[in-house]
Design an enzyme around this catalytic site. Structure first.
Site, PDB file in Angstrom:
ATOM      1  N   ASP A 115      -0.119   4.876   0.789  1.00  0.00           N
ATOM      2  CA  ASP A 115      -0.410   6.085   2.034  1.00  0.00           C
ATOM      3  C   ASP A 115      -0.314   5.353   3.360  1.00  0.00           C
ATOM      4  OD1 ASP A 115      -0.971   8.382   0.167  1.00  0.00           O
ATOM      5  OD2 ASP A 115      -2.563   7.367  -0.466  1.00  0.00           O
ATOM      6  N   ASP A 155       0.919  -1.200  -0.062  1.00  0.00           N
ATOM      7  CA  ASP A 155      -0.195  -0.163   0.025  1.00  0.00           C
ATOM      8  C   ASP A 155       0.822   1.083   0.073  1.00  0.00           C
ATOM      9  OD1 ASP A 155      -2.488   1.730   0.493  1.00  0.00           O
ATOM     10  OD2 ASP A 155      -1.549   1.682   2.626  1.00  0.00           O
TER      11      ASP A 155
HETATM   12  C1  BG6 Z   1      -5.848   5.759  -0.038  1.00  0.00           C
HETATM   13  C2  BG6 Z   1      -5.809   6.636   1.273  1.00  0.00           C
HETATM   14  O1  BG6 Z   1      -4.379   5.390  -0.170  1.00  0.00           O
HETATM   15  O2  BG6 Z   1      -6.218   6.741  -1.207  1.00  0.00           O
HETATM   16  C3  BG6 Z   1      -7.354   7.383   1.298  1.00  0.00           C
HETATM   17  O3  BG6 Z   1      -5.246   5.972   2.473  1.00  0.00           O
HETATM   18  C4  BG6 Z   1      -7.621   7.994   0.131  1.00  0.00           C
HETATM   19  O4  BG6 Z   1      -7.008   7.844   2.384  1.00  0.00           O
HETATM   20  C5  BG6 Z   1      -7.330   7.016  -1.300  1.00  0.00           C
HETATM   21  O5  BG6 Z   1      -8.935   8.537   0.258  1.00  0.00           O
HETATM   22  C6  BG6 Z   1      -7.687   7.805  -2.507  1.00  0.00           C
HETATM   23  O6  BG6 Z   1      -6.956   8.799  -2.590  1.00  0.00           O
HETATM   24  P1  BG6 Z   1      -6.988   9.921  -3.907  1.00  0.00           P
HETATM   25  O7  BG6 Z   1      -5.392  10.231  -3.806  1.00  0.00           O
HETATM   26  O8  BG6 Z   1      -7.326   9.074  -4.903  1.00  0.00           O
HETATM   27  O9  BG6 Z   1      -7.873  10.794  -3.387  1.00  0.00           O
HETATM   28 MG    MG Z   2      -2.838   3.111   3.604  1.00  0.00          MG
END
Ligand code: BG6
Ligand code: MG
Length: 211
Positions: free
Chosen positions: A11, A9
């Site tokens: 984030d 993963d």
């Molecule tokens: C995930 C995060 O990796 O990505 C979430 O943990 C986030 O918090 C999701 O909502 C979608 O991210 P993005 O960058 O497409 O808005």
């Molecule tokens: Mg994550």
């Protein structure tokens, strides 16, 4: 490690974007008069952008929004989020993460990203990891977000691997559920260690080298 590949993963595992997500959602929530705090922000971990907004809207008491209005809100949040992401640089990639990734690769493992984020290519570029991974599966190539296993199954497919030969590394319970649904073992880190669903619980990222 019995697996041949590791799917990370992004984030909360490779880097920490929580504070930027929080600032951007908070600005939008304030504008809409919606109560929002760090605790609600924690529920957004691993969840897609629109699903995150639906969670934020649980506290919304205005006129019901159309899908187009919701999309416009998500775009506004993302525009601010991407402005904030410009603050990220290779200095935001810790030595521990980089050395562990290099160590896993030196053992002959293939390395991939499996993230719900549509900003994955931008974030990897900011971190100086634009060309680093053997495969990247992200919010741009899936139709169902975690806890659906699609993002990890696509990562395995892009690597040319059987899912059972891939270990997933996750900081969100939704991500562990996704890995399990995809028939993959998973290593939990951070918040995800608390739910007890990981095949392994990591105290530190470098613990991956001990599996
Ligand atoms: C995930 C995060 O990796 O990505 C979430 O943990 C986030 O918090 C999701 O909502 C979608 O991210 P993005 O960058 O497409 O808005
Ligand atoms: Mg994550």
């Amino acid at each position: 490690m019995k697996q041949k590949a590791v799917v990370f993963d992004l984030d909360g595992v490779i880097c920490f974007t929580d504070k930027y997500h929080y600032q951007a959602w908070k600005a939008l929530a304030d504008e809409l008069g919606i109560y929002f705090d760090e605790e609600i922000n924690n529920r957004l971990r691993g969840v897609s952008r629109m699903a995150s907004f639906e969670i934020i809207l649980e506290r919304y008491h205005g006129e019901p929004m159309t899908e187009a209005q919701k999309e416009a809100c998500c775009t506004k949040k993302n525009d601010l989020y991407r402005e904030l992401l410009k603050n990220m640089s290779p200095a935001d990639l810790s030595d521990e993460v980089k050395e562990t990734l290099d160590g896993l690769r030196a053992k002959g493992l293939k390395l991939a990203i499996g993230s719900s984020s549509k900003n994955t290519p931008f974030i990897l570029g900011q971190l100086g990891l634009g060309d680093y991974f053997d495969a990247v599966s992200d919010g741009n190539n899936i139709t169902k977000s975690k806890p659906d296993p699609e993002v990890f199954l696509k990562a395995a497919e892009f690597l040319g691997m059987d899912p059972k030969d891939c270990l997933v590394v996750e900081d969100a319970e939704a991500g562990l559920d996704a890995a399990i649904a995809g028939g993959m073992e998973c290593a939990a880190i951070g918040e995800a260690t608390k739910c007890g669903k990981g095949t392994y619980n990591l105290s530190t990222f470098a613990d991956l080298l001990k599996i």
